[in-house]
Write a protein that holds these residues in place. Structure first.
Motif, PDB file in Angstrom:
ATOM      1  N   TYR A  74       0.815  -1.211   0.000  1.00 32.80           N
ATOM      2  CA  TYR A  74       0.000   0.000   0.000  1.00 32.80           C
ATOM      3  C   TYR A  74       0.854   1.270   0.000  1.00 32.80           C
ATOM      4  N   PRO A  75       1.919   1.361   0.810  1.00 30.98           N
ATOM      5  CA  PRO A  75       2.739   2.581   0.768  1.00 30.98           C
ATOM      6  C   PRO A  75       3.329   2.851  -0.615  1.00 30.98           C
ATOM      7  N   GLU A  76       3.781   1.798  -1.317  1.00 29.58           N
ATOM      8  CA  GLU A  76       4.336   1.980  -2.657  1.00 29.58           C
ATOM      9  C   GLU A  76       3.257   2.454  -3.634  1.00 29.58           C
ATOM     10  N   LEU A  77       2.075   1.856  -3.533  1.00 24.88           N
ATOM     11  CA  LEU A  77       0.967   2.280  -4.389  1.00 24.88           C
ATOM     12  C   LEU A  77       0.586   3.727  -4.113  1.00 24.88           C
ATOM     13  N   SER A  78       0.590   4.092  -2.836  1.00 23.99           N
ATOM     14  CA  SER A  78       0.240   5.449  -2.443  1.00 23.99           C
ATOM     15  C   SER A  78       1.213   6.468  -3.030  1.00 23.99           C
ATOM     16  N   VAL A  79       2.507   6.214  -2.887  1.00 26.98           N
ATOM     17  CA  VAL A  79       3.508   7.130  -3.429  1.00 26.98           C
ATOM     18  C   VAL A  79       3.372   7.215  -4.946  1.00 26.98           C
ATOM     19  N   CYS A  80       3.132   6.077  -5.577  1.00 28.13           N
ATOM     20  CA  CYS A  80       3.002   6.047  -7.037  1.00 28.13           C
ATOM     21  C   CYS A  80       1.864   6.937  -7.513  1.00 28.13           C
ATOM     22  N   VAL A  81       0.662   6.768  -6.957  1.00 31.25           N
ATOM     23  CA  VAL A  81      -0.471   7.543  -7.462  1.00 31.25           C
ATOM     24  C   VAL A  81      -0.326   9.026  -7.110  1.00 31.25           C
ATOM     25  N   GLN A  82       0.305   9.333  -5.973  1.00 29.55           N
ATOM     26  CA  GLN A  82       0.549  10.739  -5.646  1.00 29.55           C
ATOM     27  C   GLN A  82       1.468  11.381  -6.686  1.00 29.55           C
ATOM     28  N   ASN A  83       2.525  10.672  -7.067  1.00 32.83           N
ATOM     29  CA  ASN A  83       3.456  11.218  -8.058  1.00 32.83           C
ATOM     30  C   ASN A  83       2.816  11.304  -9.442  1.00 32.83           C
ATOM     31  N   LEU A  84       2.061  10.274  -9.819  1.00 32.83           N
ATOM     32  CA  LEU A  84       1.360  10.323 -11.104  1.00 32.83           C
ATOM     33  C   LEU A  84       0.380  11.490 -11.128  1.00 32.83           C
ATOM     34  N   SER A  85      -0.333  11.687 -10.029  1.00 32.24           N
ATOM     35  CA  SER A  85      -1.299  12.775  -9.939  1.00 32.24           C
ATOM     36  C   SER A  85      -0.613  14.127 -10.079  1.00 32.24           C
ATOM     37  N   ARG A  86       0.497  14.305  -9.381  1.00 27.33           N
ATOM     38  CA  ARG A  86       1.221  15.582  -9.403  1.00 27.33           C
ATOM     39  C   ARG A  86       1.726  15.906 -10.811  1.00 27.33           C
ATOM     40  N   LEU A  87       2.175  14.866 -11.534  1.00 26.16           N
ATOM     41  CA  LEU A  87       2.742  15.059 -12.869  1.00 26.16           C
ATOM     42  C   LEU A  87       1.704  14.991 -13.983  1.00 26.16           C
ATOM     43  N   ARG A  88       0.441  14.683 -13.614  1.00 29.51           N
ATOM     44  CA  ARG A  88      -0.622  14.481 -14.601  1.00 29.51           C
ATOM     45  C   ARG A  88      -0.273  13.362 -15.578  1.00 29.51           C
ATOM     46  N   HIS A  89       0.265  12.288 -15.041  1.00 25.95           N
ATOM     47  CA  HIS A  89       0.500  11.081 -15.836  1.00 25.95           C
ATOM     48  C   HIS A  89      -0.635  10.104 -15.551  1.00 25.95           C
ATOM     49  N   GLY A  90      -1.332   9.670 -16.589  1.00 24.93           N
ATOM     50  CA  GLY A  90      -2.433   8.745 -16.393  1.00 24.93           C
ATOM     51  C   GLY A  90      -1.944   7.394 -15.915  1.00 24.93           C
ATOM     52  N   GLY A  91      -2.785   6.722 -15.142  1.00 29.80           N
ATOM     53  CA  GLY A  91      -2.422   5.398 -14.642  1.00 29.80           C
ATOM     54  C   GLY A  91      -3.645   4.529 -14.411  1.00 29.80           C
ATOM     55  N   LEU A  92      -3.457   3.228 -14.562  1.00 30.66           N
ATOM     56  CA  LEU A  92      -4.531   2.254 -14.358  1.00 30.66           C
ATOM     57  C   LEU A  92      -3.904   1.007 -13.738  1.00 30.66           C
ATOM     58  N   LEU A 197     -17.149   4.106  -8.560  1.00 31.32           N
ATOM     59  CA  LEU A 197     -15.934   4.917  -8.512  1.00 31.32           C
ATOM     60  C   LEU A 197     -15.940   5.799  -7.271  1.00 31.32           C
ATOM     61  N   TYR A 198     -14.776   5.856  -6.594  1.00 33.92           N
ATOM     62  CA  TYR A 198     -14.657   6.662  -5.390  1.00 33.92           C
ATOM     63  C   TYR A 198     -13.431   7.563  -5.493  1.00 33.92           C
ATOM     64  N   PRO A 199     -13.599   8.883  -5.376  1.00 34.04           N
ATOM     65  CA  PRO A 199     -12.427   9.775  -5.386  1.00 34.04           C
ATOM     66  C   PRO A 199     -11.675   9.655  -4.081  1.00 34.04           C
ATOM     67  N   ILE A 200     -10.362   9.763  -4.137  1.00 34.42           N
ATOM     68  CA  ILE A 200      -9.550   9.688  -2.930  1.00 34.42           C
ATOM     69  C   ILE A 200      -8.632  10.905  -2.847  1.00 34.42           C
ATOM     70  N   MET A 201      -8.231  11.235  -1.629  1.00 36.01           N
ATOM     71  CA  MET A 201      -7.349  12.371  -1.386  1.00 36.01           C
ATOM     72  C   MET A 201      -5.926  11.851  -1.280  1.00 36.01           C
ATOM     73  N   THR A 202      -5.099  12.158  -2.257  1.00 40.08           N
ATOM     74  CA  THR A 202      -3.749  11.610  -2.260  1.00 40.08           C
ATOM     75  C   THR A 202      -2.924  12.124  -1.084  1.00 40.08           C
TER      76      THR A 202
END
Length: 205
Positions: A74-92, A197-202
């Motif tokens: 979970y910590p690795e996933l969390s860091v990943c989506v935060q960084n993707l979000s900040r850079l506006r890189h799409g992810g799935l 779908l549920y929005p989350i706060m990175t």
């Protein structure tokens, strides 16, 4: 009944405090509305914002609950989506749970590596040959990339969703998988589970 592990006391305490404050604000509004000299429209706007914040925090809390029995990353996933979000890189990112996904997913390119946020971020880096499609995660491993998921047909017409979000919904409508989605257009992060779908706060992941 969904099997979850929700023993995350700090987040529970935050949610309880936020909900208590929201109830107090609503009670104050109810008392103030009898005074015709008070205009409560700004109060209602603030209440709406507070409610949305609570909803996103709760979604983040339950995301951790849903993931914890199936991956330690979970910590690795969390860091990943935060960084993707900040850079506006799409992810799935698909996290396999109990259901087999073999009949639902068109397989992509095998990876077979330990899950790290740096590897995930490199996969979704724009221009990477692996960035299109979904990454499959099983327990603590990145199984494969460029997987193709079934698309949901529920959102049409004015309810426009991007392909990533429709794919996340499509898979979770047919399985117990959990899918993390990062929007390339807005940077917003959501997760799909059981066809919702549920929005989350990175920042609080």
């Amino acid at each position: 009944m969904e099997r979850i592990n929700c023993d995350f006391s700090p987040m529970k305490e935050i949610l309880i405090e936020d909900i208590t404050n929201l109830i107090t604000a609503l009670q104050n509004n109810m008392e103030a509305i009898v005074d015709e000299n008070n205009c409560l429209l700004s109060n209602f706007e603030k209440t709406k914002e507070d409610f949305l914040s609570i909803e996103m925090k709760a979604a983040t809390f339950y995301l951790n609950c849903y993931l914890s029995p199936f991956t330690d990353k979970y910590p690795e996933l969390s860091v990943c989506v935060q960084n993707l979000s900040r850079l506006r890189h799409g992810g799935l990112i698909v996290i396999e749970r109990e259901d087999s996904l073999e009949s639902l997913v068109k397989p992509g390119i095998s990876i077979g590596a330990e899950l790290t946020h740096t590897l995930l971020e490199s996969i979704f880096y724009p221009g990477s040959p692996l960035h299109d499609g979904a990454v499959m995660v099983n327990q603590n491993q990145i199984v494969s990339a460029t997987n193709v998921l079934p698309l949901s047909g529920r959102f049409t017409g004015d309810q426009k969703l991007g392909t990533r979000h429709r794919a996340a919904l499509g898979l979770t409508e047919q399985s117990d998988a959990l899918v993390l989605v990062v929007s390339e257009e807005t940077g917003r992060v959501s997760f799909a589970f059981k066809g919702e779908l549920y929005p989350i706060m990175t920042q609080v992941m």
